[in-house]
Design an enzyme around this catalytic site. Structure first.
Site, PDB file in Angstrom:
ATOM      1  N   SER A  30       2.363  50.328  31.605  1.00 33.41           N
ATOM      2  CA  SER A  30       0.599  49.937  30.295  1.00 33.41           C
ATOM      3  C   SER A  30      -0.321  49.907  31.435  1.00 33.41           C
ATOM      4  O   SER A  30      -1.572  49.719  31.181  1.00 33.41           O
ATOM      5  CB  SER A  30       0.777  49.532  29.578  1.00 33.41           C
ATOM      6  N   HIS A 163     -32.369  55.678  -3.115  1.00 35.00           N
ATOM      7  CA  HIS A 163     -32.317  57.203  -3.830  1.00 35.00           C
ATOM      8  C   HIS A 163     -32.609  58.241  -2.560  1.00 35.00           C
ATOM      9  O   HIS A 163     -32.976  59.630  -3.378  1.00 35.00           O
ATOM     10  CB  HIS A 163     -31.927  57.738  -5.277  1.00 35.00           C
ATOM     11  N   SER A 284     -33.533  69.857  25.483  1.00 33.52           N
ATOM     12  CA  SER A 284     -33.126  70.675  24.780  1.00 33.52           C
ATOM     13  C   SER A 284     -32.906  72.003  25.863  1.00 33.52           C
ATOM     14  O   SER A 284     -33.497  71.901  26.448  1.00 33.52           O
ATOM     15  CB  SER A 284     -32.948  71.539  23.618  1.00 33.52           C
ATOM     16  N   LYS A 290     -37.816  70.709  22.467  1.00 39.12           N
ATOM     17  CA  LYS A 290     -36.722  69.534  21.406  1.00 39.12           C
ATOM     18  C   LYS A 290     -37.355  67.789  22.151  1.00 39.12           C
ATOM     19  O   LYS A 290     -37.213  67.509  23.232  1.00 39.12           O
ATOM     20  CB  LYS A 290     -35.902  69.698  21.315  1.00 39.12           C
ATOM     21  N   GLU A 297     -28.331  58.808  17.965  1.00 39.22           N
ATOM     22  CA  GLU A 297     -27.372  60.047  16.643  1.00 39.22           C
ATOM     23  C   GLU A 297     -25.275  59.680  17.664  1.00 39.22           C
ATOM     24  O   GLU A 297     -24.718  60.355  16.671  1.00 39.22           O
ATOM     25  CB  GLU A 297     -27.232  61.651  17.026  1.00 39.22           C
ATOM     26  N   TYR A 324       8.702  40.180  19.242  1.00 41.58           N
ATOM     27  CA  TYR A 324       7.681  41.358  19.870  1.00 41.58           C
ATOM     28  C   TYR A 324       8.689  42.366  19.656  1.00 41.58           C
ATOM     29  O   TYR A 324       9.844  42.913  20.083  1.00 41.58           O
ATOM     30  CB  TYR A 324       7.462  40.173  21.155  1.00 41.58           C
ATOM     31  N   LYS A 332      -3.909  47.996  23.031  1.00 39.22           N
ATOM     32  CA  LYS A 332      -4.598  47.955  24.242  1.00 39.22           C
ATOM     33  C   LYS A 332      -6.011  48.856  23.955  1.00 39.22           C
ATOM     34  O   LYS A 332      -7.000  48.262  23.851  1.00 39.22           O
ATOM     35  CB  LYS A 332      -3.881  48.060  25.319  1.00 39.22           C
TER      36      LYS A 332
HETATM   37  N1  ARG Z   1       3.145  45.272  28.680  1.00 43.39           N
HETATM   38  C1  ARG Z   1       3.480  44.815  27.517  1.00 43.39           C
HETATM   39  C2  ARG Z   1       3.234  44.529  26.362  1.00 43.39           C
HETATM   40  O1  ARG Z   1       1.570  45.241  26.896  1.00 43.39           O
HETATM   41  C3  ARG Z   1       4.037  42.877  28.336  1.00 43.39           C
HETATM   42  C4  ARG Z   1       4.944  43.112  27.684  1.00 43.39           C
HETATM   43  C5  ARG Z   1       6.095  43.345  27.478  1.00 43.39           C
HETATM   44  N2  ARG Z   1       7.819  42.531  26.812  1.00 43.39           N
HETATM   45  C6  ARG Z   1       8.460  43.489  26.913  1.00 43.39           C
HETATM   46  N3  ARG Z   1       9.543  42.845  26.643  1.00 43.39           N
HETATM   47  N4  ARG Z   1       9.077  44.384  27.544  1.00 43.39           N
HETATM   48  O2  ARG Z   1       2.468  44.083  26.110  1.00 43.39           O
END
Ligand code: ARG
Length: 465
Positions: A30, A163, A284, A290, A297, A324, A332
């Site tokens: 990530s 309307h 345009s 234009k 928009e 979790y 994210k």
């Molecule tokens: N990059 C992970 C997230 O955004 C962080 C937490 C990761 N935890 C785990 N046990 N893999 O959620």
């Protein structure tokens, strides 16, 4: 894959017997997008280290080393020289690894009594809280700009529509104040969501809490959280606060989109009620004449992506067992894109509202079409003693006669008008004018210019408070 991410580093070590493939690495990482949590990740780590030292879990010297290392890392990130590594998966491991490089064992002690699960939940809450504070400021600026516009046009008459047909005359100031109200409720919603965002997950560790004698309230206080999350499983796993924020953001965009739709229509030469400053429009590539209202928009279009993010986050959450799961990493990008979209949109709109030019003559001409004062004539007859339903019927006949004679109610002679009700007298013409019509709606929430001014003063006072 950009080169900056490609350097090898070991994130997991001993438990694994074979390395993950590059594709899996990329799939699970990530760091490409959670890098932007870095300042909040550091802030959270410093608060955690401070508490660990205060509780005697790490030494004061370790804490000082961690602070020193984090200060350097912060500098490197800001300068763009920090080396983000894909192999280190996310923002948390990248920063921790660099910290250990810089300060050795103290860096390795930072993660005591903590998990990335409570760490990331804390980071996002800090990030969303900051975003809410930004958005609240931007909503206040936009409302301020709309109030200025409303004040300049407290007496400017335009047709009010139902309307999409001319209904009754209103003032442009009154119309702008409708949006001031909408964006005011949006601010209330954001403030309300902020209370639930502003609770500390840290201390939940992976899911069950930690065996170390931590002081969660101390960390909460350092980070400005109002309270701690009271259940560790809930703390690491739920993202309802992010969904709630995105729902509030969707409502902002819905209001922006309605406003945009009106701006686009009003700017159309067929309607010609307003002009938008050139810096918010584009031309345009083929039609030299234009000038297109691109900003409204696009805002109308971008509303769709924020709604999409809301749906995405709701769906992300719905199937997850406690606690979790890695699914949550997917929170994210929609969240960040929502924040970017809403903040950019509000910033541009606050600026654009000041650059709206009102073409009052066109508004007035449009208000004179469509028998906008027909209700005023009915109300006039009621005040002379006719039951409202009968008055409604009498005026309907008068409107039909105007349609045939191709004139407005105010252009009919008194004799002609009296054919529809003998109660009509010379004083009727005062109520049939546009000015008379708006001035007569003189109560809280009405379109009368003095009510518009009172409403502006009321909101200004709120904004100053
Ligand atoms: N990059 C992970 C997230 O955004 C962080 C937490 C990761 N935890 C785990 N046990 N893999 O959620």
């Amino acid at each position: 894959m950009t080169d900056q991410f490609s350097k090898k580093a070991e994130a997991w070590s001993a438990r694994f017997t074979e390395p993950v493939s590059d594709l899996v690495k990329r799939y699970t990482a990530s760091v490409f997008f959670d890098k932007r949590l870095a300042p909040f990740d550091i802030q959270g780590s410093l608060a955690h280290a401070e508490m660990l030292a205060a509780q005697g879990i790490i030494s004061e010297q370790d804490r000082a080393e961690i602070e020193r290392g984090m200060a350097q890392i912060k500098g490197e990130i800001e300068a763009g020289s920090f080396e983000w590594l894909l192999d280190l998966e996310d923002v948390h491991l990248n920063i921790e690894k660099r910290l250990t490089e810089l300060v050795g064992d103290a860096g390795k002690r930072l993660h005591t009594g903590r998990s990335r699960n409570d760490q990331v939940a804390t980071d996002i809450r800090l990030y969303v809280r900051a975003a809410i504070d930004d958005i609240l400021g931007l909503l206040a600026s936009l409302r301020g700009a709309l109030l200025d516009l409303a004040e300049r046009h407290a007496d400017t008459i335009m047709p009010g529509f139902t309307h999409l047909q001319v209904a009754q005359p209103i003032t442009f100031g009154h119309h702008m104040l409708a949006y001031v109200e909408m964006f005011g409720r949006d601010a209330e919603r954001m403030q309300d969501a902020r209370r639930r965002v502003n609770r500390l997950p840290l201390g939940a560790a992976a899911l069950a809490g930690t065996t170390f004698p931590i002081d969660r309230l101390r960390v909460a206080k350092t980070l400005g959280f109002e309270d701690v999350c009271h259940n560790s499983l809930d703390a690491v796993s739920d993202r309802d606060f992010a969904i709630e924020f995105t729902a509030a953001a969707s409502l902002i965009m819905m209001h922006v989109s309605r406003f945009s739709e009106e701006l686009v229509m009003w700017m159309s030469p067929r309607i010609g009620f307003i002009d938008i400053a050139d810096r918010f429009c584009t031309g345009s590539s083929i039609m030299p004449q234009k000038k297109n209202p691109d900003v409204p928009e696009l805002a109308r279009g971008k509303t769709g992506r924020v709604y999409g993010h809301l749906n995405g986050l709701l769906t992300l959450m719905k199937g997850q067992p406690l606690a979790y799961n890695k699914d949550n990493q997917e929170d994210k990008e929609p969240l960040f894109d929502t924040i970017d979209t809403v903040t950019d949109t509000l910033r541009i709109f606050a600026d654009m509202a000041g650059g709206i030019t009102v073409k009052a003559e066109n508004m007035r001409a449009a208000a004179l079409q469509g028998y906008a004062t027909a209700t005023d004539l009915a109300d006039y007859l009621v005040k002379k003693g006719l039951p409202f339903r009968d008055a409604h019927e009498a005026v309907a006949h008068a409107v039909r006669a105007c349609d045939i004679a191709k004139c407005d109610l105010s252009e009919m002679s008194l004799e002609k008008l009296r054919e529809f009700s003998p109660l009509i007298e010379q004083d009727v013409f005062a109520v049939l004018t546009l000015e008379g019509s708006v001035a007569a709606r003189d109560h809280v929430g009405g379109t009368a210019p003095n009510q518009v001014r009172a409403a502006i003063a009321r909101v200004r006072k709120q904004l100053e408070a």
